[in-house]
Design a protein around this motif. Structure first.
Motif, PDB file in Angstrom:
ATOM      1  N   MET A  94       1.043  -1.180  -0.064  1.00  0.00           N
ATOM      2  CA  MET A  94      -0.100  -0.088  -0.104  1.00  0.00           C
ATOM      3  C   MET A  94       0.812   1.246  -0.068  1.00  0.00           C
ATOM      4  N   PHE A  95       0.521   2.256  -0.848  1.00  0.00           N
ATOM      5  CA  PHE A  95       1.271   3.464  -0.933  1.00  0.00           C
ATOM      6  C   PHE A  95       0.946   4.418   0.319  1.00  0.00           C
ATOM      7  N   ASN A  96       2.048   4.755   1.155  1.00  0.00           N
ATOM      8  CA  ASN A  96       1.651   5.371   2.229  1.00  0.00           C
ATOM      9  C   ASN A  96       2.919   6.496   2.503  1.00  0.00           C
ATOM     10  N   PRO A  97       2.847   7.533   1.663  1.00  0.00           N
ATOM     11  CA  PRO A  97       3.943   8.553   1.417  1.00  0.00           C
ATOM     12  C   PRO A  97       3.834   9.389   2.862  1.00  0.00           C
ATOM     13  N   SER A  98       4.920   9.708   3.215  1.00  0.00           N
ATOM     14  CA  SER A  98       5.396  10.724   4.328  1.00  0.00           C
ATOM     15  C   SER A  98       4.827  12.127   3.831  1.00  0.00           C
ATOM     16  N   SER A  99       4.893  13.035   4.691  1.00  0.00           N
ATOM     17  CA  SER A  99       4.718  14.486   4.346  1.00  0.00           C
ATOM     18  C   SER A  99       5.737  15.061   3.740  1.00  0.00           C
ATOM     19  N   ASN A 100       6.793  14.719   3.687  1.00  0.00           N
ATOM     20  CA  ASN A 100       8.034  14.932   3.039  1.00  0.00           C
ATOM     21  C   ASN A 100       8.226  14.407   1.419  1.00  0.00           C
ATOM     22  N   ASP A 101       7.500  13.293   1.245  1.00  0.00           N
ATOM     23  CA  ASP A 101       7.487  12.471   0.059  1.00  0.00           C
ATOM     24  C   ASP A 101       6.322  13.459  -0.717  1.00  0.00           C
ATOM     25  N   VAL A 102       5.419  13.587  -0.097  1.00  0.00           N
ATOM     26  CA  VAL A 102       4.338  14.381  -0.663  1.00  0.00           C
ATOM     27  C   VAL A 102       4.717  15.741  -1.189  1.00  0.00           C
ATOM     28  N   ARG A 103       5.532  16.580  -0.236  1.00  0.00           N
ATOM     29  CA  ARG A 103       6.101  17.820  -0.650  1.00  0.00           C
ATOM     30  C   ARG A 103       6.978  17.509  -1.924  1.00  0.00           C
ATOM     31  N   ARG A 104       7.748  16.642  -1.863  1.00  0.00           N
ATOM     32  CA  ARG A 104       8.954  16.440  -3.102  1.00  0.00           C
ATOM     33  C   ARG A 104       8.157  16.153  -4.218  1.00  0.00           C
ATOM     34  N   PHE A 105       6.952  15.405  -4.231  1.00  0.00           N
ATOM     35  CA  PHE A 105       6.294  14.925  -5.229  1.00  0.00           C
ATOM     36  C   PHE A 105       5.720  16.307  -5.921  1.00  0.00           C
ATOM     37  N   PHE A 106       5.111  16.851  -5.199  1.00  0.00           N
ATOM     38  CA  PHE A 106       4.372  18.003  -5.768  1.00  0.00           C
ATOM     39  C   PHE A 106       5.570  19.211  -6.374  1.00  0.00           C
ATOM     40  N   CYS A 107       6.769  19.320  -5.586  1.00  0.00           N
ATOM     41  CA  CYS A 107       7.767  20.028  -6.141  1.00  0.00           C
ATOM     42  C   CYS A 107       8.475  19.526  -7.274  1.00  0.00           C
ATOM     43  N   GLU A 108       8.417  18.280  -7.687  1.00  0.00           N
ATOM     44  CA  GLU A 108       8.928  17.622  -8.804  1.00  0.00           C
ATOM     45  C   GLU A 108       8.108  17.825 -10.033  1.00  0.00           C
ATOM     46  N   VAL A 109       6.735  17.890  -9.639  1.00  0.00           N
ATOM     47  CA  VAL A 109       5.772  18.037 -10.537  1.00  0.00           C
ATOM     48  C   VAL A 109       5.835  19.260 -11.168  1.00  0.00           C
ATOM     49  N   PHE A 110       6.103  20.428 -10.398  1.00  0.00           N
ATOM     50  CA  PHE A 110       6.206  21.577 -10.775  1.00  0.00           C
ATOM     51  C   PHE A 110       7.379  21.953 -11.558  1.00  0.00           C
ATOM     52  N   ARG A 111       8.431  21.365 -11.020  1.00  0.00           N
ATOM     53  CA  ARG A 111       9.962  21.340 -11.695  1.00  0.00           C
ATOM     54  C   ARG A 111       9.605  20.862 -13.147  1.00  0.00           C
ATOM     55  N   LYS A 112       9.129  19.779 -13.213  1.00  0.00           N
ATOM     56  CA  LYS A 112       8.893  19.197 -14.682  1.00  0.00           C
ATOM     57  C   LYS A 112       8.033  19.901 -15.551  1.00  0.00           C
ATOM     58  N   GLN A 113       6.916  20.437 -14.835  1.00  0.00           N
ATOM     59  CA  GLN A 113       6.091  21.268 -15.755  1.00  0.00           C
ATOM     60  C   GLN A 113       6.883  22.410 -16.538  1.00  0.00           C
ATOM     61  N   ARG A 114       7.504  23.237 -15.462  1.00  0.00           N
ATOM     62  CA  ARG A 114       8.165  24.464 -15.919  1.00  0.00           C
ATOM     63  C   ARG A 114       9.277  23.953 -17.033  1.00  0.00           C
TER      64      ARG A 114
ATOM     65  N   GLU B 262      -0.704  30.776  -7.039  1.00  0.00           N
ATOM     66  CA  GLU B 262      -0.304  31.379  -5.631  1.00  0.00           C
ATOM     67  C   GLU B 262       0.871  30.589  -4.800  1.00  0.00           C
ATOM     68  N   TYR B 263       0.833  29.179  -5.319  1.00  0.00           N
ATOM     69  CA  TYR B 263       1.632  28.111  -4.600  1.00  0.00           C
ATOM     70  C   TYR B 263       3.148  28.146  -5.297  1.00  0.00           C
ATOM     71  N   ALA B 264       3.407  28.803  -6.414  1.00  0.00           N
ATOM     72  CA  ALA B 264       4.323  28.647  -7.037  1.00  0.00           C
ATOM     73  C   ALA B 264       5.747  28.887  -6.158  1.00  0.00           C
ATOM     74  N   ASP B 265       5.835  30.000  -5.199  1.00  0.00           N
ATOM     75  CA  ASP B 265       6.930  30.097  -4.547  1.00  0.00           C
ATOM     76  C   ASP B 265       7.142  28.733  -3.569  1.00  0.00           C
ATOM     77  N   GLU B 266       6.161  28.197  -2.876  1.00  0.00           N
ATOM     78  CA  GLU B 266       6.463  26.907  -2.163  1.00  0.00           C
ATOM     79  C   GLU B 266       6.830  25.673  -2.949  1.00  0.00           C
ATOM     80  N   LEU B 267       6.467  25.727  -4.098  1.00  0.00           N
ATOM     81  CA  LEU B 267       6.699  24.855  -4.842  1.00  0.00           C
ATOM     82  C   LEU B 267       8.109  24.666  -5.773  1.00  0.00           C
ATOM     83  N   SER B 268       8.733  25.824  -5.595  1.00  0.00           N
ATOM     84  CA  SER B 268       9.972  25.969  -6.367  1.00  0.00           C
ATOM     85  C   SER B 268      11.151  25.510  -5.775  1.00  0.00           C
TER      86      SER B 268
END
Length: 139
Positions: free
Chosen positions: A1-21, A42-48
């Protein structure tokens, strides 16, 4: 079962943002996440900056919205619709989307989802899926 930590989740979204850009190819899950990220500029700074995102505190006392929790809820709701779990959620959500649009509907649904989770934790009981679906229907 997939059970990501909060750090995993944060890194996932940051990586998606990076890949999009960077114009890189996204996996299907990343593409869904990317759509929700695009809806929240409005979340761009946090995701960068993934390292800063992992270190940041989004406690209630800090009074700042946790963009990673917010985006995770969008992703969770999208998944619920795709598999109709809990049963009936797809029709309830689609009806709400028909009235207020997808993004606003998700924000209404987040309130219902948060209420269901809060009640479950407060009472020490399993989440009440029927009450959740009914809450969405009532919106």
């Amino acid at each position: 079962m997939f059970n990501p930590s909060s750090n995993d989740v944060r890194r996932f979204f940051c990586e998606v943002f990076r890949k999009q850009r960077a114009g890189e190819i996204l996996s299907p899950m990343e593409a869904i996440a990317g759509d929700w990220i695009a809806g929240h500029p409005e979340y761009a700074d946090e995701l960068s900056d993934a390292d800063a995102a992992v270190a940041r505190d989004y406690s209630v006392e800090g009074g700042k919205t946790n963009p990673f929790l917010h985006l995770s809820m969008h992703l969770s709701i999208s998944e619920q619709v795709s598999v109709d779990q809990p049963r009936g959620i797809r029709d309830a959500i689609n009806a709400l989307i028909g009235r207020v649009g997808q993004h606003d509907a998700h924000h209404h649904i987040m309130e219902c989802l948060g209420e269901m989770i809060w009640n479950s934790q407060r009472d020490g009981t399993p989440p009440d899926a029927d009450a959740y679906v009914e809450c969405v229907r009532m919106r």
